[in-house]
Motif scaffolding. Structure first.
Motif, PDB file in Angstrom:
ATOM      1  N   THR A 119      29.300  11.363-101.585  1.00  0.00           N
ATOM      2  CA  THR A 119      29.346  11.560-103.184  1.00  0.00           C
ATOM      3  C   THR A 119      30.509  12.595-103.478  1.00  0.00           C
ATOM      4  O   THR A 119      30.984  12.804-104.315  1.00  0.00           O
TER       5      THR A 119
ATOM      6  N   ALA B 133      33.404  12.581-102.356  1.00  0.00           N
ATOM      7  CA  ALA B 133      34.698  11.861-102.763  1.00  0.00           C
ATOM      8  C   ALA B 133      34.624  11.465-104.271  1.00  0.00           C
ATOM      9  O   ALA B 133      35.691  11.278-104.866  1.00  0.00           O
TER      10      ALA B 133
ATOM     11  N   SER C 295      30.484  22.177 -96.769  1.00  0.00           N
ATOM     12  CA  SER C 295      31.603  21.310 -96.229  1.00  0.00           C
ATOM     13  C   SER C 295      31.766  21.927 -94.545  1.00  0.00           C
ATOM     14  O   SER C 295      31.403  22.860 -94.164  1.00  0.00           O
TER      15      SER C 295
ATOM     16  N   ALA D 220      37.268  20.058-107.037  1.00  0.00           N
ATOM     17  CA  ALA D 220      36.124  19.496-107.066  1.00  0.00           C
ATOM     18  C   ALA D 220      34.884  20.493-107.347  1.00  0.00           C
ATOM     19  O   ALA D 220      33.963  19.958-108.049  1.00  0.00           O
ATOM     20  N   SER D 221      34.902  21.555-106.491  1.00  0.00           N
ATOM     21  CA  SER D 221      34.016  22.454-106.570  1.00  0.00           C
ATOM     22  C   SER D 221      33.855  22.914-108.086  1.00  0.00           C
ATOM     23  O   SER D 221      32.836  23.176-108.527  1.00  0.00           O
TER      24      SER D 221
ATOM     25  N   ARG E 277      41.912  14.597-100.358  1.00  0.00           N
ATOM     26  CA  ARG E 277      41.557  15.377 -99.078  1.00  0.00           C
ATOM     27  C   ARG E 277      42.555  16.735 -99.062  1.00  0.00           C
ATOM     28  O   ARG E 277      42.461  17.188 -97.991  1.00  0.00           O
TER      29      ARG E 277
ATOM     30  N   ARG F 101      35.877  14.442-106.204  1.00  0.00           N
ATOM     31  CA  ARG F 101      36.883  14.851-105.836  1.00  0.00           C
ATOM     32  C   ARG F 101      38.181  13.875-106.542  1.00  0.00           C
ATOM     33  O   ARG F 101      39.028  14.365-107.095  1.00  0.00           O
TER      34      ARG F 101
ATOM     35  N   SER G 289      32.308  20.333-110.225  1.00  0.00           N
ATOM     36  CA  SER G 289      31.046  19.940-110.078  1.00  0.00           C
ATOM     37  C   SER G 289      30.184  20.978-110.850  1.00  0.00           C
ATOM     38  O   SER G 289      29.097  20.599-110.779  1.00  0.00           O
TER      39      SER G 289
ATOM     40  N   SER H 162      39.725  19.980-103.111  1.00  0.00           N
ATOM     41  CA  SER H 162      38.603  20.848-102.968  1.00  0.00           C
ATOM     42  C   SER H 162      38.175  21.845-103.751  1.00  0.00           C
ATOM     43  O   SER H 162      37.069  21.853-104.253  1.00  0.00           O
TER      44      SER H 162
HETATM   45  O1   DC Z   1      31.543  17.042 -99.582  1.00  0.00           O
HETATM   46  P1   DC Z   1      33.279  17.511-100.398  1.00  0.00           P
HETATM   47  O2   DC Z   1      33.483  18.519 -99.639  1.00  0.00           O
HETATM   48  O3   DC Z   1      33.961  16.454-100.240  1.00  0.00           O
HETATM   49  O4   DC Z   1      32.572  17.859-101.803  1.00  0.00           O
HETATM   50  C1   DC Z   1      33.676  18.457-102.626  1.00  0.00           C
HETATM   51  C2   DC Z   1      33.050  19.298-103.807  1.00  0.00           C
HETATM   52  O5   DC Z   1      32.213  18.533-104.760  1.00  0.00           O
HETATM   53  C3   DC Z   1      31.959  20.436-103.151  1.00  0.00           C
HETATM   54  O6   DC Z   1      32.664  21.891-103.287  1.00  0.00           O
HETATM   55  C4   DC Z   1      30.856  20.379-104.094  1.00  0.00           C
HETATM   56  C5   DC Z   1      30.955  18.963-104.961  1.00  0.00           C
HETATM   57  N1   DC Z   1      29.921  18.277-104.614  1.00  0.00           N
HETATM   58  C6   DC Z   1      28.698  18.248-105.300  1.00  0.00           C
HETATM   59  O7   DC Z   1      28.630  19.496-106.210  1.00  0.00           O
HETATM   60  N2   DC Z   1      27.812  17.481-105.188  1.00  0.00           N
HETATM   61  C7   DC Z   1      27.647  16.474-104.328  1.00  0.00           C
HETATM   62  N3   DC Z   1      26.503  15.579-104.237  1.00  0.00           N
HETATM   63  C8   DC Z   1      28.892  16.331-103.604  1.00  0.00           C
HETATM   64  C9   DC Z   1      30.022  17.243-103.688  1.00  0.00           C
END
Ligand code: DC
Length: 220
Positions: free
Chosen positions: A32, A34, A10, A96-97, A88, A37, A100, A93
């Motif tokens: 992606t 987003a 990021s 999402a991490s 956002r 998130r 994911s 954030s």
């Molecule tokens: O790019 P970003 O900061 O908006 O992504 C948010 C979180 O989503 C990031 O910490 C890791 C995850 N992510 C992911 O694992 N794979 C992706 N293709 C995009 C984001």
């Protein structure tokens, strides 16, 4: 179809580069991050901890995530509601991490992303585009920038959203998220073997021109 994969941490400037490339080349930009998130927002609003894998997995069948474009800009639609302006924040954030890293979440979102690239010329940015989502992408970039440059960018984004946060807090949250994203078992955020490194610590125009030159060479 042409597909350009842009991975990296990021704040490296993936979104700015992707938007500029999409405009110059007439391709569609899919951010992606987003999508992850949006999943995190759903999980948090459902009262589930994003780190609670079982709880998150149980919610997957109820998640209705749709990507739309309005005047060329990506909008995230969650269960019929446009949530683009709400994904956002620092809380999302971190969420999402966490979501994911759950393999079932990644599987759930895989086809959505691949299908997009089958139907459009795309610039897709994320963490695993070149390694997992589009292993045959026309060009793969891995974008980096100095920690200071990345933190400054993130801070500017958050302040614009009205968050009161210091540069040190941004740096610390970024370091935690980088560590999570790089060390997870599935689709870790690492460069593809055939990725081209783009350092974006300097002037953006130079990075853009370099990327454009490479893409034009590969697509002529
Ligand atoms: O790019 P970003 O900061 O908006 O992504 C948010 C979180 O989503 C990031 O910490 C890791 C995850 N992510 C992911 O694992 N794979 C992706 N293709 C995009 C984001």
């Amino acid at each position: 179809m042409v597909s350009i994969a842009i991975d990296g941490p990021s704040g490296a400037g993936k979104s700015s580069l992707s938007n500029a490339l999409a405009e110059r080349l007439g391709y569609i930009h899919l951010d992606t991050g987003a999508i992850y998130r949006t999943v995190a927002l759903y999980v948090i609003e459902s009262g589930v901890d994003p780190k609670d894998a079982e709880g998150v997995i149980a919610l997957i069948p109820k998640m209705d995530v749709v990507i739309e474009y309005v005047d060329g800009a990506q909008r995230m639609i969650l269960c019929g509601e446009d949530v683009t302006g709400r994904i956002r924040t620092s809380e999302i954030s971190a969420g999402a991490s966490a979501v994911s890293a759950i393999p079932e979440v990644r599987t759930f979102l895989l086809e959505l992303q691949r299908d997009f690239a089958r139907r459009n010329n795309v610039i897709m940015d994320g963490r695993d585009i070149g390694t997992v989502i589009l292993p045959d992408a026309t060009v793969k970039f891995f974008m980096t920038a100095s920690d200071d440059a990345r933190a400054e960018r993130r801070l500017a984004e958050l302040v614009e959203k009205g968050e009161k946060i210091s540069i040190d807090e941004v740096k610390s949250a970024m370091a935690t998220r980088d560590k999570n994203d790089k060390s997870r078992k599935v689709a870790p955020a690492i460069p593809a073997d055939d990725a081209i490194f783009l350092d974006n610590s300097g002037p953006f125009e130079e990075t853009l021109e370099k990327a454009l030159k490479i893409i034009r060479e590969r697509t002529k």
